[in-house]
Design an enzyme around this catalytic site. Structure first.
Site, short mmCIF file in Angstrom:
data_model
loop_
_atom_site.label_atom_id
_atom_site.label_comp_id
_atom_site.label_asym_id
_atom_site.label_seq_id
_atom_site.Cartn_x
_atom_site.Cartn_y
_atom_site.Cartn_z
N THR A 283 1.06 -1.08 0.07
CA THR A 283 0.11 -0.05 -0.23
C THR A 283 0.93 0.84 -0.42
O THR A 283 2.15 0.74 0.15
CB THR A 283 -0.95 -0.48 1.39
OG1 THR A 283 -0.17 0.27 2.89
CG2 THR A 283 -1.26 -1.37 1.35
N THR A 321 1.10 -3.55 3.94
CA THR A 321 1.04 -2.38 4.59
C THR A 321 2.71 -1.75 4.36
O THR A 321 3.58 -2.32 4.20
CB THR A 321 1.23 -1.79 5.91
OG1 THR A 321 1.85 -2.07 7.19
CG2 THR A 321 -0.46 -2.12 6.07
N ASP A 322 2.85 -0.81 3.35
CA ASP A 322 3.85 -0.14 3.82
C ASP A 322 4.20 0.19 4.73
O ASP A 322 3.79 -0.03 6.32
CB ASP A 322 3.52 1.78 2.96
CG ASP A 322 5.73 2.26 2.26
OD1 ASP A 322 6.53 1.65 3.12
OD2 ASP A 322 5.97 3.43 1.45
N ALA A 323 5.78 0.34 5.49
CA ALA A 323 5.75 0.98 6.70
C ALA A 323 4.90 1.95 7.78
O ALA A 323 5.23 3.04 7.09
CB ALA A 323 7.92 1.84 6.97
N LEU A 324 4.55 1.72 8.54
CA LEU A 324 3.40 1.96 9.71
C LEU A 324 4.65 2.97 10.47
O LEU A 324 3.84 4.00 11.16
CB LEU A 324 2.91 0.38 10.12
CG LEU A 324 2.26 -0.22 9.88
CD1 LEU A 324 1.73 -0.60 10.71
CD2 LEU A 324 0.65 0.62 8.75
#
Length: 594
Positions: A283, A321-324
């Site tokens: 994402t 996800t991309d890094a949260l």
């Protein structure tokens, strides 16, 4: 299910060849679904939730004690992190986030140690071991592993076969090091020349070209060999980060495309990746009001993740996800809330939550309160288990540590990538007829280097100077007046000057360096060594673009400058003038020959 049970369940069919996709896919899909359903029945809620997370670990071996593990996870070693939280995956970095990459042999040992920890944990389920090995600036594993030109360089080369071969080599080397997922290819269409975070990580500003190369790389990563020798690809960053004018590491970019524009520009490469059977999609932490008027980041948007990606596009692979830990997310919601919102949106895996304990507890509390159903958790865990099954992670979680040197960074691989890189250098301007340099005489190479940035020991100036038997004068990312003066003085003793640039738009020092070298009256060749947009900010009669500054690209550049290779690359983007971004200086497809 025990490790022995996993191997017995998967059998020979699970380790079969992946080449004949249409013939194998239904059988493997059915086996994967059956395995996932059976495994789920034996898992506790805590074990299921652990599978949803991809963690970073600190140290360079599974049993190395590192204070950062204690700080984030409450345990001492990477192996203890895996065993305590029974995570679904881990990710490697070579920068300040977690410097756990040393060399290929170390990574193979590290990966095996982590897999043994997973196999001895309560779930006995092997890990997805991930990395960002895109090529170019986003290279986590450097030499002696094979290094790759950037995606935009591949775009300049225009060859789908080269893209497939590059991904296949990358895949084989990663799997030999125990890494079974690469967060690549980048499917973003870099339509905004001012984009601060994608740029040369994208293949092109043209959706059709980007789509064809994304398709080729997905095929190379996932199908060029037996499934136990390939890696999962991850097309990123959905719904498309290419028009961003802000870096999502520091803020939330807003993409003001209409829905129709999004479908025409950003969507095609992701559709191509899905059609190619990509295992996962990452994402983007961006807001696209035309797709979700709430303004929520796409990562946390149900209209985007479920309404578009799941329902309309019928994607049933893993969404990660991309890094949260990025500020685009953290500035908006508490750390414990973000993974719950992501799951509600339709995401499966949470990458790098900044407060791991809070993230896990947030999901546990949401299930126990009834906000999230356990069935919803099961849906995501099933997708993750199926990916592990289909990619052969269950049948071959460990790698032969003795074979690493026979696979990673071989002469055959390096030569193949050098051939690919040699077709990517693009000549933009040769008004003075200076190129190629038939008799360059004494050559001074000056310009951009960035050795002090963690994980980016970049000194292309010295690399190029060695290849051209010249003198190197690295001047940094934003040279001082004193450093510019030093370069001018050195130029007086040279017959030809080559100046490397990277980001003239935001570097007054680099712009001063280029103009000051031109003012010496010496023949000057300027080379844009990352994004190709620098020619819009300096009027140099001789301009070349490489899209990357790693050694393989500098080797190609040296051969082109000296006439040993013709510059075969074609611009995969428009290059605008600096004064007016809407005015094209060099159009898509431009490229001189000699």
């Amino acid at each position: 299910m025990s490790c022995a049970g996993l191997l017995a369940f998967t059998g020979v069919a699970a380790a079969g060849p992946a080449g004949a996709v249409s013939a194998m896919a239904p059988s493997v899909e059915a086996q994967a679904s059956a395995f996932g359903a059976q495994t789920l029945r034996g898992m506790t809620l805590e074990q299921k939730i652990g599978q949803l997370f991809v963690a970073t670990v600190f140290g360079k071996s599974a049993n190395e004690v590192n204070a950062d593990n204690r700080k984030m996870y409450g345990v001492d070693t990477p192996a203890q992190v895996v065993q305590r939280y029974q995570v679904g995956g881990v990710i490697y970095f070579n920068n300040s986030e977690a410097d756990n990459v040393e060399d290929p042999a170390q990574l193979a040992r590290f990966s095996n140690g982590l897999q043994r920890a997973a196999l001895s944990s309560g779930t006995h389920i092997p890990l997805i071991v991930s990395i960002d090995q895109e090529g170019g600036q986003t290279t986590r594993i450097s030499a002696p592993a094979t290094e790759y030109p950037s995606s935009m360089a591949v775009g300049a080369g225009r060859s789908t076969e080269d893209a497939r071969q590059l991904a296949a080599i990358n895949s084989r080397e990663l799997r030999a090091m125990g890494i079974n997922q690469d967060y690549a290819p980048v499917a973003d269409v870099n339509s905004n020349p001012l984009n601060p975070v994608i740029g040369s990580r994208s293949f092109s500003a043209d959706p059709a070209l980007a789509s064809s190369l994304v398709t080729a790389e997905v095929d190379g990563y996932q199908n060029a060999g037996r499934r136990t020798e390939t890696v999962s690809a991850a097309a990123k960053h959905f719904p498309g980060h290419g028009d961003a004018a802000e870096d999502s590491h520091t803020g939330l970019p807003v993409i003001n495309r209409t829905a129709d524009e999004w479908r025409q520009i950003d969507l095609p490469p992701f559709k191509a990746a899905m059609a190619a059977g990509v295992d996962s999609i990452m994402t983007a932490h961006i807001s696209v009001p035309s797709l979700d008027p709430s303004g929520n980041p796409a990562t946390l948007s149900k209209p985007i993740m479920t309404g578009l990606l799941r329902d309309e596009l019928a994607y049933d692979g893993v969404i990660v996800t991309d890094a949260l830990r990025m500020d685009a997310i953290r500035k908006l919601f508490p750390d414990a809330e973000v993974p719950v919102l992501a799951l509600e949106a339709g995401v499966d895996q949470m990458l790098l939550p900044p407060d791991f304990g809070a993230a896990v507890k947030g999901v546990q509390d949401a299930v126990r309160s009834g906000r999230l159903s356990e069935q919803r958790i099961d849906e995501s865990v099933l997708r993750i288990l199926k990916l592990k099954f289909k990619r052969g992670i269950l049948t071959r979680p460990l790698v032969d540590e003795r074979a690493v040197g026979k696979i990673v960074g071989t002469r055959e691989h390096r030569d193949a990538i050098a051939q690919i890189s040699g077709k990517t250098v693009t000549a933009l301007r040769n008004d003075a007829g200076l190129l190629p340099l038939k008799k360059p005489g004494k050559v001074l190479v000056a310009g951009w280097n960035y050795p002090e940035f963690p994980g980016y020991p970049a000194d292309p100036v010295t690399s190029l100077a060695k290849k051209m038997s010249g003198t190197a004068l690295p001047t940094g990312a934003n040279p001082t007046a004193a450093k510019v003066g030093e370069a001018v003085a050195a130029a007086k003793n040279a017959d030809t000057v080559v100046v490397l640039t990277n980001g003239l738009r935001t570097s007054a020092g680099q712009t001063s360096l280029v103009n000051s070298l031109l003012a010496t009256g010496k023949p000057v060749v300027a080379v844009s060594i990352q994004e190709p947009y620098d020619p819009g900010f300096a009027d140099v009669p001789s301009w070349v673009a490489t899209y990357d500054w790693r050694d393989v690209s500098m080797s190609s550049l040296a051969k082109v400058l000296t006439g040993k290779l013709s510059p075969l690359g074609k611009l995969p983007v428009d290059v605008p003038t600096g004064a007016d971004p809407t005015k094209v200086l060099f159009p898509f497809g431009h490229g001189l020959r000699w």
